[in-house]
Design an enzyme around this catalytic site. Structure first.
Site, PDB file in Angstrom:
ATOM      1  N   SER A  70       0.849  -1.199   0.000  1.00 58.57           N
ATOM      2  CA  SER A  70       0.000   0.000   0.000  1.00 58.57           C
ATOM      3  C   SER A  70       0.876   1.237   0.000  1.00 58.57           C
ATOM      4  CB  SER A  70      -0.883   0.021   1.245  1.00 58.57           C
ATOM      5  OG  SER A  70      -0.096   0.234   2.407  1.00 58.57           O
ATOM      6  N   ASP A  71       0.327   2.360  -0.492  1.00 60.88           N
ATOM      7  CA  ASP A  71       0.968   3.633  -0.182  1.00 60.88           C
ATOM      8  C   ASP A  71       0.765   3.822   1.321  1.00 60.88           C
ATOM      9  OD1 ASP A  71       2.278   6.034  -0.371  1.00 60.88           O
ATOM     10  OD2 ASP A  71       1.069   6.810  -2.014  1.00 60.88           O
ATOM     11  N   TRP A  72       1.616   4.626   1.941  1.00 60.88           N
ATOM     12  CA  TRP A  72       1.674   4.676   3.408  1.00 60.88           C
ATOM     13  C   TRP A  72       0.328   5.145   3.991  1.00 60.88           C
ATOM     14  CZ3 TRP A  72       5.119   2.077   1.579  1.00 60.88           C
ATOM     15  CH2 TRP A  72       6.254   1.648   2.261  1.00 60.88           C
TER      16      TRP A  72
END
Length: 816
Positions: A228-230
């Site tokens: 995932s993106d953060w």
């Protein structure tokens, strides 16, 4: 692949030895940059790191410096797959030096609009150019045994409300543009990791979207990890989608909630197992799992990072104008040079945001040009106009740490009673905490102290840039207490581009003064707890603009040549926010006109990562676009100005003449949606459809020599491809590079098509007088459009060959 099936069986067997709690822990990150180790199966942690143009490593800290390569827009301007592969290889060499297993790049979202905040970090408005260069970059990284991460999947072409906004995109535009940019990185380069984006696509957030399965896994054969993106995982529902790893940890949407969801049947344990197998496969590939041979033992392609940064900066700079062949300059024939512009001294070598790294050194244009000129040449510098807004950090040579007496700054963390609980000696006054040991989440106050010896007498604005409340002290006296809420939309933006607070201090050249900032730390909850950034230093004084302009005019008047470096600042191009204007900041347009009026030999260097307006472009003889040039920027610039190298770039994206003519401007969500209603018509396709003239078209770029293209021939090739053959001749008197570009169009068609579209390209390097027969393979996909599947409309396709999208002197046809 060596015995892939057998390896998969072994990974499934290892997965079966783990409890549900262990499996869920493994797919939920451990901290900012690492995954959980599991000793019982011989698994160590996997360390991931930003970014696409330099590898930061585990801490954001000048004590652990990183190679700073030119921006993504400079890479793509090379139009050279070999340069892209070398970027990847150099990044992997850095990664291995820092113990990093996975590089979080390349960023390959499309340049749908020049207003997008991360435009500088991505490659192009064209999916073929993006896709080919991305695949080469991935091969360069992974050939050296480090995972690459094409990002952000998918339709993430804006920053405003990026966590929540919904990109509304037709299936055809997704397939022909936004997914196509990723396709070769998977099908040909076999990327080990892909990063999902923050936004929703057609109503479903990326981490829960079926696009993670189709086409990524089901059609393209991706067998790696979707990270995932953060903070991009929103719920346990992402576990039922093909989202494999939640970052950062240890607190997120998965963890204990996901264990419960499996126990009560909301999520299938077989879905968890599939993710674990993929993470273990990644671990095996990078050498993090005992009993498995890593994909690459050693470094296959050694790349000297600093030398390559210099090469890449020239290869990706674009010569936009060169009337009367003013460039290259002859250093032996010049007696005096005026170097003008804030960016000549404080160059932008990278954009703002997660891509930021801290290099060991930066060669500014001023340094690079001075170094390259013979001893007798007089060089004058004038700032001309203020560009770098906000607080500029102190130069290390001018500050002393009051505790150690060495160059640097003292940073102390205090508790609520004012007691010191942690201290560190730093060599920079720009501090960024994402992970690491400092108690940013628990301390009450951070205190930064320096003893500064100014070089010039006068009144300066001393202060800090950070989101929150702080106090400013000079020689022990409190001179201002103030604070401001974050300007940006998200924590990322408030940390990466904070507001400034400063106070006037009167200083004497050569007399030390004790300066201190005390800043109140506010506890954040959740995954980004402890993330914090602050810069302490001097704010540029904009009240003296008339004086700055006059100094520049006088310098230019007296010199043989004036070199004006214009550009943007980190408040203009960064992750976390989009741009609201394409104009150069401050009074730079006025500055260029004023200099050009007094010196007919004026070279303008554009130090911006993305398109800016150049309203004076016809009033100066030479314009050189260098983007964000990386740490060796000034040296590479001098190489080009004095003809040691030539600017090798061609525009990967259209540069507009006016804001009104930009075809796609919607980057701000309306009612939570960004509607991609232009469909397949972005970039040059939209300009051609609107019959609007840009300042400089897609594919454009001049050289220091001259080329001819002739003898066009088409030949059929395997897999329904065709070969386009053309003879290229260097008719000039020095070596140089041409980029041969092939475009398709249809004069009669039943389908909504672009006016033209890029079908293939090849860079050619030739000595003076050299001739080459260039073969460009055009895959069958260039003939196809998406209509529930890839289809080819029978009939005649026009083939245009030339050196930019509108400069295509050679023409032929082919029938399908």
């Amino acid at each position: 692949m060596h015995n892939h099936a057998n390896e998969t069986d072994r990974l499934i067997d290892l997965t079966g030895r783990l409890s549900l709690e262990e499996k869920v822990q493994l797919i939920t990150g451990r901290d900012f940059w690492t995954t959980w180790p599991i000793e019982s199966i011989g698994l160590r942690r996997i360390l991931v790191s930003d970014g696409p143009s330099g590898v930061r490593g585990e801490v954001w800290d000048e004590r652990s410096p990183s190679l700073n390569l030119p921006s993504g827009t400079a890479l793509s301007s090379s139009w050279d797959r070999d340069i892209a592969a070398r970027y990847g290889a150099a990044s992997a060499v850095e990664a291995r030096r820092k113990g990093v297993d996975v590089v979080l790049g390349p960023t390959i979202n499309l340049h749908r609009s020049p207003y997008g905040g991360r435009h500088f970090e991505a490659f192009s408005e064209d999916p073929l150019l993006t896709g080919d260069l991305a695949a080469a970059y991935v091969e360069g990284v992974q050939g050296n045994g480090v995972g690459a991460t094409p990002k952000h999947y998918v339709a993430n072409e804006f920053e405003t409300d990026r966590y929540t906004a919904d990109s509304v995109v037709s299936e055809r535009a997704l397939r022909e543009l936004y997914l196509a940019a990723f396709e070769k990185s998977i099908t040909e380069a076999h990327a080990w990791v892909v990063m999902s984006s923050y936004n929703s696509i057609n109503g479903t957030t990326s981490t829960e979207n079926d696009l993670l399965e189709t086409p990524l896994n089901s059609e393209w054969g991706f067998d790696g990890v979707v990270v995932s993106d953060w903070t991009g995982v929103r719920s346990v529902d992402a576990a039922s989608a093909s989202q494999d790893l939640e970052m950062p940890g240890p607190v997120g949407a998965w963890g204990p909630a996901l264990v419960d969801a499996v126990r009560n049947g909301r999520v299938l344990e077989s879905d968890i197992d599939r993710k674990v197998v993929r993470i273990l496969r990644l671990a095996a590939r990078v050498g993090a799992l005992e009993g498995f041979e890593p994909t690459e033992r050693g470094v296959a392609r050694i790349e000297d990072g600093e030398a390559f940064a210099r090469t890449a900066a020239s290869a990706g700079s674009v010569l936009l104008r060169n009337e009367g062949a003013l460039l290259p300059l002859d250093p032996e024939a010049i007696r005096s040079v005026a170097i003008i512009g804030h960016n000549a001294e404080n160059a932008r070598t990278q954009g703002g945001g997660s891509a930021t790294v801290i290099p060991t050194h930066v060669i500014s244009p001023l340094d690079g040009i001075r170094e390259a000129l013979p001893a007798g040449v007089s060089v004058t510098y004038a700032r001309g106009a203020v560009v770098q807004k906000g607080i500029a950090e102190f130069a290390l040579a001018e500050i002393v740490n009051p505790r150690t007496g060495q160059n640097g700054a003292l940073v102390r963390f205090l508790d609520g009673e004012g007691r010191e609980i942690f201290a560190e000696d730093r060599f920079s006054t720009t501090l960024m905490y994402f992970g690491g040991d400092a108690p940013t989440a628990t301390a009450a106050v951070i205190e930064i102290s320096v003893r500064w010896t100014p070089r010039v007498s006068g009144d300066v604005l001393f202060g800090f840039g950070a989101a929150g409340r702080g106090r400013i002290y000079a020689d022990g006296q409190l001179i201002r207490e103030d604070g401001a809420a974050p300007v940006g939309m998200d924590l990322g933006a408030s940390v990466l581009s904070p507001p400034s607070i400063s106070a006037s201090v009167t200083v004497q050249a050569g007399e030390p003064i004790d300066l201190m900032v005390a800043f109140d730390l506010i506890a954040h909850e959740g995954a980004l707890a402890g993330a914090f950034g602050i810069t302490v230093g001097i704010e540029a004084d904009e009240s003296v603009s008339q004086q700055l302009m006059m100094q520049a005019i006088h310098a230019a008047e007296a010199a043989d040549v004036a070199i004006v470096v214009v550009g943007t600042n980190a408040q203009v191009e960064s992750e976390g926010f989009d741009r609201n204007t394409l104009a150069l900041p401050g009074l730079q347009d006025d500055l260029v006109r004023a200099v050009a009026a007094v010196n007919p030999r004026t070279v303008v260097v554009v130090n911006a990562g993305a398109p800016v307006l150049l309203p004076w472009r016809h009033e100066v003889p030479s314009v050189l676009l260098t983007y964000f040039g990386g740490q060796e920027y000034g040296a590479a610039l001098a190489d080009m100005l004095f003809g040691v190298t030539e600017p090798g770039g061609r525009l990967p994206t259209t540069w507009p003449a006016t804001e009104a003519s930009v075809p796609v401007t919607s980057v701000t969500p309306v009612d939570g949606k960004v509607v991609y209603d232009e469909g397949i018509h972005i970039g040059y396709r939209a300009w051609l459809r609107a019959e609007a003239d840009p300042a400089y078209e897609f594919g454009f770029g001049l050289t220091y020599t001259t080329f001819t293209l002739d003898a066009l021939e088409l030949a059929s090739a395997d897999d329904d491809a065709i070969d386009v053959l053309v003879t290229v001749t260097n008719t000039g008197d020095r070596a140089g590079k041409e980029v041969v570009q092939v475009y398709f169009s249809r004069s009669t068609t039943e389908i909504d098509r672009p006016v033209r579209w890029l079908a293939g390209f090849e860079p050619v390097y030739l000595e003076a007088g050299g001739v080459a027969r260039v073969r460009i393979r055009i895959a069958s996909r260039a003939f196809e459009h998406w209509d529930g599947g890839w289809k080819t409309e029978p009939g005649e396709f026009d083939v245009h060959v030339g050196t930019s999208v509108t400069s295509t002197p050679l023409h032929s046809t082919t029938t399908r």
